[in-house]
Design a protein around this motif. Structure first.
Motif, mmCIF file in Angstrom:
data_model
loop_
_atom_site.group_PDB
_atom_site.id
_atom_site.type_symbol
_atom_site.label_atom_id
_atom_site.label_comp_id
_atom_site.label_asym_id
_atom_site.label_seq_id
_atom_site.Cartn_x
_atom_site.Cartn_y
_atom_site.Cartn_z
ATOM 1 N N ASP B 159 0.814 -1.218 0.000
ATOM 2 C CA ASP B 159 0.000 0.000 0.000
ATOM 3 C C ASP B 159 0.852 1.275 0.000
ATOM 4 O O ASP B 159 0.423 2.319 -0.495
ATOM 5 C CB ASP B 159 -0.927 0.017 1.230
ATOM 6 C CG ASP B 159 -1.837 -1.190 1.277
ATOM 7 O OD1 ASP B 159 -1.467 -2.228 0.711
ATOM 8 O OD2 ASP B 159 -2.913 -1.105 1.881
ATOM 9 N N MET B 160 2.077 1.174 0.595
ATOM 10 C CA MET B 160 2.927 2.361 0.719
ATOM 11 C C MET B 160 3.258 3.000 -0.632
ATOM 12 O O MET B 160 3.367 4.226 -0.728
ATOM 13 C CB MET B 160 4.210 2.019 1.481
ATOM 14 C CG MET B 160 5.034 0.932 0.835
ATOM 15 S SD MET B 160 6.267 0.244 1.956
ATOM 16 C CE MET B 160 7.470 1.529 1.929
ATOM 17 N N PHE B 161 3.366 2.172 -1.695
ATOM 18 C CA PHE B 161 3.715 2.732 -3.007
ATOM 19 C C PHE B 161 2.578 3.617 -3.526
ATOM 20 O O PHE B 161 2.812 4.706 -4.046
ATOM 21 C CB PHE B 161 4.005 1.598 -4.003
ATOM 22 C CG PHE B 161 5.172 0.741 -3.579
ATOM 23 C CD1 PHE B 161 6.450 1.286 -3.455
ATOM 24 C CD2 PHE B 161 4.996 -0.594 -3.277
ATOM 25 C CE1 PHE B 161 7.519 0.506 -3.042
ATOM 26 C CE2 PHE B 161 6.056 -1.383 -2.866
ATOM 27 C CZ PHE B 161 7.325 -0.829 -2.748
ATOM 28 N N ILE B 162 1.362 3.101 -3.384
ATOM 29 C CA ILE B 162 0.206 3.875 -3.862
ATOM 30 C C ILE B 162 -0.001 5.094 -2.958
ATOM 31 O O ILE B 162 -0.310 6.183 -3.439
ATOM 32 C CB ILE B 162 -1.045 2.976 -3.929
ATOM 33 C CG1 ILE B 162 -0.794 1.909 -5.004
ATOM 34 C CG2 ILE B 162 -2.296 3.758 -4.266
ATOM 35 C CD1 ILE B 162 -1.643 0.704 -4.920
ATOM 36 N N ALA B 163 0.225 4.909 -1.650
ATOM 37 C CA ALA B 163 0.089 6.032 -0.705
ATOM 38 C C ALA B 163 1.092 7.140 -1.062
ATOM 39 O O ALA B 163 0.756 8.318 -1.014
ATOM 40 C CB ALA B 163 0.311 5.543 0.717
ATOM 41 N N ASN B 164 2.306 6.738 -1.454
ATOM 42 C CA ASN B 164 3.324 7.717 -1.864
ATOM 43 C C ASN B 164 2.878 8.474 -3.098
ATOM 44 O O ASN B 164 3.039 9.689 -3.195
ATOM 45 C CB ASN B 164 4.659 7.022 -2.143
ATOM 46 C CG ASN B 164 5.452 6.836 -0.864
ATOM 47 O OD1 ASN B 164 5.215 7.522 0.129
ATOM 48 N ND2 ASN B 164 6.368 5.897 -0.870
ATOM 49 N N MET B 165 2.306 7.722 -4.055
ATOM 50 C CA MET B 165 1.832 8.363 -5.289
ATOM 51 C C MET B 165 0.701 9.346 -4.990
ATOM 52 O O MET B 165 0.561 10.365 -5.643
ATOM 53 C CB MET B 165 1.352 7.303 -6.278
ATOM 54 C CG MET B 165 2.496 6.623 -7.012
ATOM 55 S SD MET B 165 1.937 5.666 -8.398
ATOM 56 C CE MET B 165 1.298 4.222 -7.618
#
Lengths: 285, 188
Positions: B159-165
């Motif tokens: 989830d962290m990748f999408i949260a970063n985006m």
């Protein structure tokens, strides 16, 4: 490559290819493919519900706010909305009762024994209350998922101790069962051996509910003494999530995780197998 | 042999669709969590407003009895004014803590005034405000749970990748004031 289809009598022939499918087989295969897609979609829905439950904190009943809420508390009947379970005769708000009868079947001179369903019934009250240490709230059960499900049982889940007379009485006492079914069930040939299973959600049992908190139609606007009295949990008009379970949150998540994994895996496998057979039958292998 | 390619293509499509659905579900989940926090905060605001509206009635009902407790009433009035002017969550949390503290003092001091304690209007107001305080405590807890779920999700893999985006950052929880953390001293 020519992949146009044309009907030639009872079979489908693929132009330029040697394979053909019997119409009934083709319907079954295509249905299998659609069924696989449906199971996969259900698996995805369970996965989505699991994520929503994981992400939603539980609310204390006295501070429930309008919208999607998750609560866990004890059952309290609402008015005369009480059921009596057919086998155990327990006061409850939900029951699932099943009775199987051992039937002897003659096959090529040999006798085979098989359990056949003699009585199956699931019922839930339209309304009940749920309470915790802070208050109580009304739940309208229409459209809920979770409890009202087909229960898959292992042989060890069943109990014994019912005889033919007792089963006949249970069936006779059931005023909601159509007469023709009563005759069929009571008159079935078989042994005097029965097994049964009954689950009942009784007052004071713990229950998990996730649903839409909206206005309680039984309380006039502004007449509620406590804020939770003005609220009723039901299936939302816009949000489709309404799940009631006798398990706690961790149990619900575990069940949904298993169901979603199984649903997606089985669905994809069914689709791939159906497609493979269709392609083999069409001579594309 | 074209069948093998069709099956392979189908499996790839299924995997791709699965990945897309998974990514979409993560994105939607994060959006829901973010909005849940806003909603939880809004639900606290509703109760803060209700409590703020009840305070003038409470002050009016006790003023006549507690002539020698001006400090308590002044503190409550100041805290209420601060709450009405608070725009940020931090300011609201601070003013909320001040009101809760002042109310605790007021209700404790009221114990010394038997006539006030017997006043029907005061009893009703005290019960109503205590009810709101309890609901507020539940909703603060709910807000903190929502925030905790959100903070965990935006730091978890994948989830962290999408949260970063989505440029999502950690949210602050409702904190208990230092005064509330202290043990209550019981003097005999």
């Amino acid at each position: 490559m020519d992949i146009s289809f044309h009907w030639e009598g009872p079979t489908i022939h693929l132009s330029g290819q040697s394979g053909s499918i019997n119409p009934i087989a083709s319907i079954l295969l295509y249905s299998g493919f659609v069924l696989g897609a449906f199971i996969t979609f259900k698996g995805y829905q369970w996965f989505r519900l699991k994520r929503i439950i994981e992400n939603m904190p539980k609310s204390k009943i006295r501070s429930i706010a309008m919208g999607l809420v998750e609560i866990y508390g004890k059952v309290k009947p609402y008015g005369d909305n009480v059921l009596i379970s057919p086998i155990g005769k327990q006061n409850c708000i939900y029951y699932a009762s099943m009775i199987d009868r051992l039937i002897k079947i003659r096959e090529r001179g040999r006798i085979r024994e098989e359990w056949r369903s003699a009585y199956v019934k699931m019922k839930m009250v339209p309304y009940f209350k749920i309470y915790d240490e802070t208050g109580e709230v009304l739940v309208k059960t229409e459209g809920s998922k979770g409890l009202m499900r087909t229960i898959k049982l292992n042989p060890s889940d069943y109990k014994e101790g019912l005889n033919l007379e007792a089963v006949k009485k249970i069936i006779e006492d059931d005023n909601e069962m159509p007469k023709v079914m009563k005759i069929l069930m009571a008159g079935a040939d078989g042994t005097d051996k029965f097994r049964y299973y009954e689950i009942a959600v009784k007052p004071e049992d713990n229950l998990y509910v996730i649903g839409d908190a909206g206005r309680n139609p039984f309380v006039e606007s502004g007449a509620a003494q406590k804020s939770e009295e003005a609220i009723m949990i039901s299936k939302g008009k816009h949000e489709n999530i309404f799940y009631i379970s006798e398990k706690d949150e961790a149990g619900v998540i575990k069940k949904l995780k298993r169901d979603s994994l199984l649903g997606i895996s089985i669905g994809v496998i069914v689709m791939v197998i159906s497609l493979t057979i269709i392609l083999i039958k069409l001579g594309l292998f | 042999m074209i069948g093998i390619f069709i099956i392979a293509f189908f499996v790839i499509v299924i995997i791709a669709v699965g990945v897309i659905f998974y990514v979409v579900s993560i994105y939607n989940g994060l959006v829901t969590l973010k909005n849940d926090i806003i909603k939880a905060l809004g639900n606290i605001d509703v109760l803060l407003k209700q409590r703020t509206d009840e305070l003038p009635k409470l002050i009016a009902s006790v003023k006549g009895y507690m002539k020698h407790e001006k400090d308590v009433l002044t503190e409550l009035t100041k805290a209420r004014t601060a709450m009405m002017g608070a725009k940020t969550m931090a300011a609201k949390a601070k003013a909320d803590g001040e009101i809760s503290g002042a109310l605790k003092t007021l209700f404790a001091v009221a114990e010394n005034y038997p006539n006030l304690k017997a006043n029907e209007n005061f009893i009703q107001l005290q019960s109503r405000i205590s009810g709101i305080e309890n609901e507020l405590a539940d909703r603060r807890e709910f807000y903190n749970d929502s925030t905790n779920n959100y903070n965990i999700r935006i730091q978890s893999f994948p989830d962290m990748f999408i949260a970063n985006m989505m440029k999502l950052t950690q949210k602050e929880m409702f904190k208990i004031s230092e005064e509330d953390r202290k043990d209550v001293k019981v003097e005999f």
